[in-house]
Write a protein that holds these residues in place. Sequence first.
Motif: not given
Length: 361
Positions: A167-190
């Motif tokens: 999250r720090k490398l991506l400057k996304a510390e406060n983006i989608y705080p719930l991991y499920g949302d982070f995975k769905r909105r960031v990791l899976l699309p990537v």
Amino acid sequence: MDKNYIVKKSNYFIMNSSYDLSLEEQKLILTLASMVQPEDEGFKPYKFKIADFIELLGVKNQAKYTETPKITKELMKKVFEIEEDDTIIQIAWLSSAIYKKGTGMVELEFSPKLKPYMMQLNTLFTQYKLANILLMKSKYSPRIYEILKCNEFKKQGYIEIVLGDLRKLLKAENIYPLYGDFKRRVLLPVQKELKKLSDISFDLEEIKTGRTITDLRFIIKANKTKNKALNEACNTIEGKCTIKEEKHSTELISMVKSIFKEELNGLQAKSILDTAKGDISIIKEKYAIVSQMKDVVSVVGTVIDAIKRDYQAPKGKAKVGVFNSYDQRPFDPSLEAKLLGWDKSEDDEVGEEYNQGIINV
């Protein structure tokens, strides 16, 4: 300006810098980085037509033409940080951006503080074709691509990253705080974009501490098919070499990958190349023999063994038989790891993860 231009950065820079750029800003920076020449001793002003940049991105909306000055103006304001031991370096991407009215040209120059991370690199750097990132739609895709690309040659075939560090490398510390949302909105699309558009892809394993996901394991794979960079010949380089030697090495690795129908990662291709002492004809010959065998558990390991023990094709018109019709040792589950040199030390061992199944999200 060409999509086959090469972007080159130090691994340290990739893994120790935190910044937040829009997708357009990243593509502009990476396009500019691809214009830096190996022989350049310092950054110089790089000129290009705005229309060429827009075309390179595949943008049909010419309104983007007038937005380029806005993009560079915002870039001039953005300062990011690089951590070096107990030092934090704050750097702006650009030192200047010059537009001459009526010419449709822009002249950009990198901050000189970036020189150690982008120029005259002889060891521990990553390079790749600009084409790998140009069509990406997620702002996180180019950044994660670079992080994985610079770890492609790791002997264990994967990289583990603490979720908070990613999250720090991506400057996304406060983006989608719930991991499920982070995975769905960031990791899976990537994950989908890298598989479709670039020369690598990844599977993802989630590592828990108690019930909480704290770390992520990215299993990095060569993406030989269904991508826009089939002729990719650039990988992480470790060890010192001249530009000519470096170019020759990456070309040979690419040639080895093209011989195999199976997907090879950079380390596997390099191990085969090293075993054959750089002789592509021997690799082709032994792969042709191995590819006709039945019940081959490990193609990479068997090809390496075929090179070492000089397997010979049966004489006459007889069809190649089963695996055991050759004078060779019985298959050992750890054969490939041993042949690849992964059993030399505890840090180099593949471990159980290599032999276990991989979760493909």
